[in-house]
Design a protein around this motif. Structure first.
Motif, mmCIF file in Angstrom:
data_model
loop_
_atom_site.group_PDB
_atom_site.id
_atom_site.type_symbol
_atom_site.label_atom_id
_atom_site.label_comp_id
_atom_site.label_asym_id
_atom_site.label_seq_id
_atom_site.Cartn_x
_atom_site.Cartn_y
_atom_site.Cartn_z
ATOM 1 N N ARG A 24 105.085 -57.469 86.219
ATOM 2 C CA ARG A 24 105.268 -58.404 85.097
ATOM 3 C C ARG A 24 104.754 -59.799 85.440
ATOM 4 O O ARG A 24 105.122 -60.779 84.809
ATOM 5 C CB ARG A 24 106.765 -58.490 84.739
ATOM 6 N N ARG A 25 103.868 -59.889 86.406
ATOM 7 C CA ARG A 25 103.543 -61.202 86.974
ATOM 8 C C ARG A 25 102.853 -62.144 86.006
ATOM 9 O O ARG A 25 102.824 -63.348 86.237
ATOM 10 C CB ARG A 25 102.715 -61.045 88.250
ATOM 11 N N GLN A 27 103.895 -62.380 82.923
ATOM 12 C CA GLN A 27 104.894 -62.621 81.881
ATOM 13 C C GLN A 27 106.221 -63.089 82.467
ATOM 14 O O GLN A 27 107.271 -62.908 81.853
ATOM 15 C CB GLN A 27 105.115 -61.339 81.065
ATOM 16 N N LEU A 28 106.186 -63.677 83.646
ATOM 17 C CA LEU A 28 107.418 -64.097 84.308
ATOM 18 C C LEU A 28 107.969 -65.378 83.699
ATOM 19 O O LEU A 28 107.214 -66.247 83.250
ATOM 20 C CB LEU A 28 107.165 -64.312 85.807
ATOM 21 N N SER A 29 109.295 -65.501 83.735
ATOM 22 C CA SER A 29 109.922 -66.764 83.358
ATOM 23 C C SER A 29 109.692 -67.789 84.457
ATOM 24 O O SER A 29 109.218 -67.438 85.557
ATOM 25 C CB SER A 29 111.425 -66.560 83.145
ATOM 26 N N ASP A 30 110.011 -69.028 84.200
ATOM 27 C CA ASP A 30 109.822 -70.067 85.214
ATOM 28 C C ASP A 30 110.616 -69.753 86.476
ATOM 29 O O ASP A 30 110.098 -69.904 87.598
ATOM 30 C CB ASP A 30 110.255 -71.433 84.658
ATOM 31 N N ASP A 31 111.859 -69.323 86.320
ATOM 32 C CA ASP A 31 112.685 -68.992 87.487
ATOM 33 C C ASP A 31 112.108 -67.802 88.247
ATOM 34 O O ASP A 31 112.121 -67.780 89.489
ATOM 35 C CB ASP A 31 114.122 -68.680 87.053
ATOM 36 N N GLU A 32 111.595 -66.824 87.523
ATOM 37 C CA GLU A 32 111.007 -65.653 88.179
ATOM 38 C C GLU A 32 109.730 -66.023 88.916
ATOM 39 O O GLU A 32 109.436 -65.466 89.987
ATOM 40 C CB GLU A 32 110.740 -64.564 87.152
ATOM 41 N N MET A 33 108.964 -66.954 88.363
ATOM 42 C CA MET A 33 107.751 -67.411 89.043
ATOM 43 C C MET A 33 108.094 -68.087 90.363
ATOM 44 O O MET A 33 107.415 -67.885 91.382
ATOM 45 C CB MET A 33 106.957 -68.358 88.146
ATOM 46 N N SER A 35 110.770 -67.437 92.140
ATOM 47 C CA SER A 35 111.217 -66.362 93.017
ATOM 48 C C SER A 35 110.031 -65.620 93.614
ATOM 49 O O SER A 35 110.005 -65.299 94.805
ATOM 50 C CB SER A 35 112.110 -65.380 92.250
ATOM 51 N N GLU A 80 95.814 -61.700 80.965
ATOM 52 C CA GLU A 80 96.852 -60.685 81.096
ATOM 53 C C GLU A 80 96.261 -59.287 81.103
ATOM 54 O O GLU A 80 96.746 -58.391 81.778
ATOM 55 C CB GLU A 80 97.852 -60.835 79.958
#
Length: 262
Positions: A24-25, A27-33, A35, A80
């Motif tokens: 999902r790289r 489409q990541l959220s800011d927090d996931e990015m 992480s 994407e």
């Protein structure tokens, strides 16, 4: 929990979430990015492939570029639709292989060819060799030692065959097919009636005293297998290769049981 055990636990946790985040790289959220960024940096912290020296650039900058362009795909032109979910690295070793492939691409680029002589000391042939090996992340770790997965697996089978029956059980109870049995090695040893199992485990190298060091492990049967058969010195710089070889040894121990069961 000791420092080494803590690092290993953290690595296993990273390996558990890496494939899902990778797929999902784009489409990541800011927090996931954040992480994902931290996860990749941890995976590459102790990784120093030879290509870094050839490039002569700061490693942290190259890691940041790798994350920006290849992991998070934020560079212009990386849409994407270009992401390949099927190619998600399964663990930190595969991620290291992806980074090394990126470094090879940098070496091949026109901007870097102005600074690196492709003719000097067979650099072009060396890069082609690395690029071929990087099709397999396991081989990318082993290639610096003149090894590949097939050779290590064959050596592992020979090593297991050289052990006595009780030691094979100790190996299986520590690394192999029954290593996750309830009650641990002591329960496995009791079930298979292995006498002095703790002493055998120390001699084999699957259990170490709290005061043990690299030299102590070098004197175990597995330690001597690393140095005498595989040619891998027991040293911190060789940690990745040691872990890969241990995993292959464990896999062959498990395969042996499955073959016998069949």
């Amino acid at each position: 929990m000791g420092a080494v055990a803590s690092r290993e636990l953290a690595r296993h946790l990273d390996d558990a979430i890496l494939p899902e985040l990778w797929r999902r790289r784009t489409q990541l959220s800011d927090d996931e990015m954040v992480s994902m960024y931290d996860l990749v940096r941890r995976a590459l912290r102790a990784y120093h492939p030879v290509e870094l020296q050839a490039l002569g650039e700061d490693k942290e900058e190259l890691v940041a570029q790798f994350i920006y362009t290849k992991v998070l795909r934020l560079a212009p032109g990386h849409s994407e639709s270009q992401a390949c979910p099927e190619s998600a690295p399964s663990n930190s070793y595969a991620l290291c292989a992806y980074f090394r492939r990126y470094l090879i691409d940098c070496l091949r680029s026109a901007s870097h060819q102005r600074n690196v002589s492709m003719e000097n000391e067979g650099m072009e042939q060396e890069i082609d060799l690395h690029a071929h090996a990087l099709d397999d992340p396991v081989d990318s770790v082993l290639m610096d030692y003149g090894l590949d997965e097939r050779r290590v697996r064959r050596a592992a089978r020979d090593f297991i065959a050289s052990l006595g029956g009780p030691e094979q059980v100790v190996l299986a109870g520590s690394l192999g097919w029954c290593s996750e049995s309830k009650g641990g090695l002591s329960a496995v040893a009791a079930e298979y009636r292995v006498p002095s199992y703790h002493y055998r485990a120390v001699k084999l190298g699957v259990t170490m005293k709290k005061t043990a060091n690299a030299e102590d492990f070098s004197n175990t049967k597995i330690g001597r297998w690393f140095s005498d058969v595989l040619g891998i010195e027991i040293a911190p710089d060789n940690r990745d290769a040691i872990l890969v070889a241990l995993n292959l040894l464990a896999a062959e121990s498990s395969a042996l049981e499955m073959n016998e069961a069949a």
